[in-house]
Structures are given as structure tokens and as C-alpha cells.
Design a protein around this motif. Structure first.
Motif, PDB file in Angstrom:
ATOM      1  N   GLY A  52       0.815  -1.214   0.000  1.00 39.95           N
ATOM      2  CA  GLY A  52       0.000   0.000   0.000  1.00 39.95           C
ATOM      3  C   GLY A  52       0.846   1.259   0.000  1.00 39.95           C
ATOM      4  N   GLN A  53       1.926   1.251   0.772  1.00 35.86           N
ATOM      5  CA  GLN A  53       2.820   2.411   0.811  1.00 35.86           C
ATOM      6  C   GLN A  53       3.516   2.611  -0.536  1.00 35.86           C
ATOM      7  N   LEU A  54       3.919   1.504  -1.163  1.00 40.36           N
ATOM      8  CA  LEU A  54       4.554   1.592  -2.473  1.00 40.36           C
ATOM      9  C   LEU A  54       3.571   2.164  -3.497  1.00 40.36           C
ATOM     10  N   LYS A  55       2.348   1.683  -3.480  1.00 42.94           N
ATOM     11  CA  LYS A  55       1.327   2.209  -4.395  1.00 42.94           C
ATOM     12  C   LYS A  55       1.105   3.698  -4.149  1.00 42.94           C
ATOM     13  N   ASN A  56       1.136   4.102  -2.896  1.00 42.19           N
ATOM     14  CA  ASN A  56       0.891   5.503  -2.577  1.00 42.19           C
ATOM     15  C   ASN A  56       2.021   6.393  -3.098  1.00 42.19           C
ATOM     16  N   PHE A  57       3.261   5.902  -3.039  1.00 41.78           N
ATOM     17  CA  PHE A  57       4.375   6.642  -3.628  1.00 41.78           C
ATOM     18  C   PHE A  57       4.152   6.810  -5.133  1.00 41.78           C
ATOM     19  N   VAL A  58       3.776   5.719  -5.783  1.00 34.14           N
ATOM     20  CA  VAL A  58       3.571   5.762  -7.240  1.00 34.14           C
ATOM     21  C   VAL A  58       2.407   6.685  -7.581  1.00 34.14           C
ATOM     22  N   ARG A  59       1.286   6.552  -6.843  1.00 34.14           N
ATOM     23  CA  ARG A  59       0.130   7.413  -7.085  1.00 34.14           C
ATOM     24  C   ARG A  59       0.492   8.887  -6.942  1.00 34.14           C
ATOM     25  N   GLY A  60       1.251   9.223  -5.890  1.00 32.83           N
ATOM     26  CA  GLY A  60       1.663  10.609  -5.686  1.00 32.83           C
ATOM     27  C   GLY A  60       2.534  11.116  -6.813  1.00 32.83           C
ATOM     28  N   ALA A  61       3.466  10.268  -7.269  1.00 31.47           N
ATOM     29  CA  ALA A  61       4.346  10.654  -8.369  1.00 31.47           C
ATOM     30  C   ALA A  61       3.557  10.868  -9.652  1.00 31.47           C
ATOM     31  N   VAL A  62       2.586   9.999  -9.910  1.00 26.16           N
ATOM     32  CA  VAL A  62       1.758  10.123 -11.113  1.00 26.16           C
ATOM     33  C   VAL A  62       0.926  11.398 -11.060  1.00 26.16           C
ATOM     34  N   ASP A  63       0.328  11.696  -9.927  1.00 24.73           N
ATOM     35  CA  ASP A  63      -0.444  12.938  -9.791  1.00 24.73           C
ATOM     36  C   ASP A  63       0.443  14.163 -10.018  1.00 24.73           C
ATOM     37  N   GLU A  64       1.663  14.115  -9.492  1.00 26.00           N
ATOM     38  CA  GLU A  64       2.590  15.238  -9.659  1.00 26.00           C
ATOM     39  C   GLU A  64       2.959  15.429 -11.131  1.00 26.00           C
ATOM     40  N   MET A  65       3.226  14.336 -11.821  1.00 21.11           N
ATOM     41  CA  MET A  65       3.582  14.437 -13.237  1.00 21.11           C
ATOM     42  C   MET A  65       2.390  14.863 -14.080  1.00 21.11           C
ATOM     43  N   ASN A  66       1.199  14.403 -13.725  1.00 18.36           N
ATOM     44  CA  ASN A  66       0.009  14.821 -14.473  1.00 18.36           C
ATOM     45  C   ASN A  66      -0.217  16.327 -14.367  1.00 18.36           C
ATOM     46  N   ASP A  67       0.148  16.901 -13.250  1.00 20.39           N
ATOM     47  CA  ASP A  67      -0.044  18.337 -13.046  1.00 20.39           C
ATOM     48  C   ASP A  67       1.038  19.186 -13.697  1.00 20.39           C
ATOM     49  N   LYS A  68       2.233  18.624 -13.857  1.00 20.59           N
ATOM     50  CA  LYS A  68       3.365  19.465 -14.257  1.00 20.59           C
ATOM     51  C   LYS A  68       3.991  19.142 -15.603  1.00 20.59           C
ATOM     52  N   LEU A  69       3.691  17.982 -16.168  1.00 21.90           N
ATOM     53  CA  LEU A  69       4.315  17.613 -17.431  1.00 21.90           C
ATOM     54  C   LEU A  69       3.330  17.689 -18.583  1.00 21.90           C
ATOM     55  N   PRO A  70       3.741  18.206 -19.733  1.00 20.71           N
ATOM     56  CA  PRO A  70       2.888  18.116 -20.916  1.00 20.71           C
ATOM     57  C   PRO A  70       2.663  16.640 -21.227  1.00 20.71           C
ATOM     58  N   GLY A  71       1.438  16.239 -21.334  1.00 17.00           N
ATOM     59  CA  GLY A  71       1.153  14.825 -21.555  1.00 17.00           C
ATOM     60  C   GLY A  71       1.052  14.031 -20.274  1.00 17.00           C
ATOM     61  N   GLY A  72       1.301  14.703 -19.146  1.00 23.71           N
ATOM     62  CA  GLY A  72       1.166  14.055 -17.844  1.00 23.71           C
ATOM     63  C   GLY A  72       2.122  12.901 -17.628  1.00 23.71           C
ATOM     64  N   ALA A  73       1.684  11.939 -16.825  1.00 22.66           N
ATOM     65  CA  ALA A  73       2.521  10.789 -16.477  1.00 22.66           C
ATOM     66  C   ALA A  73       2.558   9.748 -17.585  1.00 22.66           C
ATOM     67  N   GLY A  74       1.739   9.926 -18.601  1.00 22.79           N
ATOM     68  CA  GLY A  74       1.729   8.967 -19.699  1.00 22.79           C
ATOM     69  C   GLY A  74       0.718   7.853 -19.464  1.00 22.79           C
ATOM     70  N   SER A  75       0.372   7.152 -20.538  1.00 18.07           N
ATOM     71  CA  SER A  75      -0.681   6.139 -20.475  1.00 18.07           C
ATOM     72  C   SER A  75      -0.323   4.946 -19.608  1.00 18.07           C
ATOM     73  N   VAL A  76       0.941   4.527 -19.630  1.00 22.73           N
ATOM     74  CA  VAL A  76       1.337   3.336 -18.871  1.00 22.73           C
ATOM     75  C   VAL A  76       1.095   3.537 -17.376  1.00 22.73           C
ATOM     76  N   LEU A  77       1.615   4.637 -16.841  1.00 28.05           N
ATOM     77  CA  LEU A  77       1.475   4.896 -15.410  1.00 28.05           C
ATOM     78  C   LEU A  77       0.035   5.240 -15.030  1.00 28.05           C
ATOM     79  N   ASN A  78      -0.641   6.010 -15.852  1.00 28.33           N
ATOM     80  CA  ASN A  78      -2.024   6.361 -15.531  1.00 28.33           C
ATOM     81  C   ASN A  78      -2.933   5.131 -15.563  1.00 28.33           C
ATOM     82  N   ASN A  79      -2.696   4.244 -16.515  1.00 28.11           N
ATOM     83  CA  ASN A  79      -3.491   3.023 -16.580  1.00 28.11           C
ATOM     84  C   ASN A  79      -3.194   2.114 -15.392  1.00 28.11           C
ATOM     85  N   LEU A  80      -1.926   2.117 -14.964  1.00 24.09           N
ATOM     86  CA  LEU A  80      -1.542   1.303 -13.809  1.00 24.09           C
ATOM     87  C   LEU A  80      -2.297   1.742 -12.560  1.00 24.09           C
TER      88      LEU A  80
END
Length: 224
Positions: A52-80
Motif C-alpha cells: 500500500g505504501q509503495l502504491k501511494n508513492f507511485v500514485r503521488g508521483a503520477v499525480d505530480e507528473m500529471n499536473d506538471k508535465l505536458p502529456g502528464g505521467a503517460g498512459s502506462v502509469l495512468n493506466n496502472l
């Protein structure tokens, strides 16, 4: 059997201790804003990392990239992450994560950051190929792997000298020939970017508001 077991356990503990040496002294801001860390909790970097903690790290990273990167975290991570949220299978988030699982998640994050040409420090020895993938991971190792910040910068993925965000805002795509004059006002799209004007609006062009100049459309009267 016992001597081998204790020898392997000792080796695993030594590896964990070595990996922990590179845990960050100052946590990236997104760990707090994305609620990866429990506010006010005393850090225990030697504690076992659970799924659960590992998933939470990944979820936080994906949310951060979605907010700050053009194209966000990408389909692979968002689908995960979407799959974790939508899964009908009861996940055992309290099960202990191993180093291999931590590495796998870290490499997915790293791959996306490399796609957008972000230069970041190495993920640390917790992502090294010679680690024991079946060894138990600890919280300090997770902090090492996810010790990065996503800068709110003007990325230029296609290397044409114009920020991706501007191209996506005005054209919805990257890799466009900015030597073109989309709005037909005699000024190239690239020069419109330099001037801060709208390349899709002929009334918005460099010098249009200088000396009281007003851009007016000229219509031919209809003769009935």
C-alpha cells in the motif's frame, strides 16, 4: 539450514543498511502535498515497506507528473494507477513489498521522466541491477527511489526552441513547423511566440498595438 538462514538474513540487513545511506535528507515537496507521508509521524526508514505504501508513492508521483508535465505521467502509469483503483480483486496492501517490486515501479517512473527529457539524479542504489529482488524493501529504500522533484518548467521535448506548453495550447500538438504563418498575418508562428502574440489570431501580431495602430478586417460590400 539455520546457519544459511541467518547468513542470508544478515546479508539482507547489510544490503538494506547500505541502500538506506542514500535516503534524502530533505523530502521533495510533493511527498507532503500528495499525502505520501503521514503528517507529524516519526520517520522510521528501517521499517518494512508494504504494498500500500509503495502504491501511494507511485500514485503521488503520477499525480505530480500529471499536473506538471505536458502529456502528464503517460498512459502506462495512468493506466496502472487506474487499474489499482478500479480493481475488483481485494489487494493485500499490508503485504510486505520486496526490492524487485520497488525497482519495477521506480523504473516505470524513470522511463516517463526520461521521455520528456528531464535530467534528474540517479534513483540510487535501490534501483541497482545487482540488488536481491526478493529481499524485503524498507521505507528508506522507497524514499531513495522516489527522491525527485518534477520542476514546473517550460519543457521543449521536440527541441524546436519553443516550450511544449505553448505549442500544445495553440496547436494541440508538438513537432509543428513554426516557420509557418497559421493566421496569415505575415508573421511566423515562431515570431508570434517570441512576441507573446496569438499565432491563431491575425489581429494579434507584433506591433499591432503600437502607435495606436488597430488591425481592422476589410470587407467588400455586397452589391444587390
Amino acid at each position: 539450514m539455520k546457519p544459511n538462514f541467518f547468513r542470508e538474513l544478515t546479508a539482507a540487513m547489510l544490503v538494506a543498511g547500505l541502500l538506506l545511506q542514500s535516503a534524502p535528507a530533505v523530502a521533495p515537496e510533493w511527498w507532503s502535498t500528495r499525502q505520501v507521508l503521514t503528517p507529524g509521524a516519526v520517520a522510521d526508514d528501517f521499517a518494512a515497506l508494504n504494498i500500500g505504501q509503495l502504491k501511494n508513492f507511485v500514485r503521488g508521483a503520477v499525480d505530480e507528473m500529471n499536473d506538471k508535465l505536458p502529456g502528464g505521467a503517460g498512459s502506462v502509469l495512468n493506466n496502472l494507477v487506474a487499474g489499482w483503483r478500479a480493481s475488483t480483486v481485494t489487494a493485500d496492501d499490508f503485504a510486505t513489498a520486496n526490492v524487485g517490486q520497488l525497482k519495477a515501479m521506480g523504473k516505470l517512473i524513470r522511463a516517463r521522466l526520461e521521455e520528456v527529457n528531464l535530467t534528474l539524479p540517479p534513483l540510487g542504489t535501490a534501483a541497482a541491477e545487482d540488488d536481491d529482488d526478493f529481499a524485503l524493501a524498507n521505507v528508506g529504500q522507497a524514499k531513495t527511489v522516489f527522491d525527485f522533484s518534477v520542476p514546473a518548467v517550460q519543457l521543449d521535448t521536440d527541441g524546436d526552441g519553443v516550450p511544449d506548453a505553448w505549442e500544445l495550447e495553440h496547436f494541440g500538438t508538438l513537432g509543428r513547423d513554426l516557420g509557418l504563418d497559421t493566421d496569415g498575418d505575415g508573421v511566423s508562428d515562431y515570431d508570434e511566440w517570441l512576441a507573446g502574440t496569438d499565432p491563431n489570431d491575425w489581429r494579434s501580431r507584433p506591433g499591432a498595438d503600437e502607435q495606436g495602430t488597430v488591425m481592422l478586417a476589410v470587407y467588400t460590400p455586397v452589391v444587390r
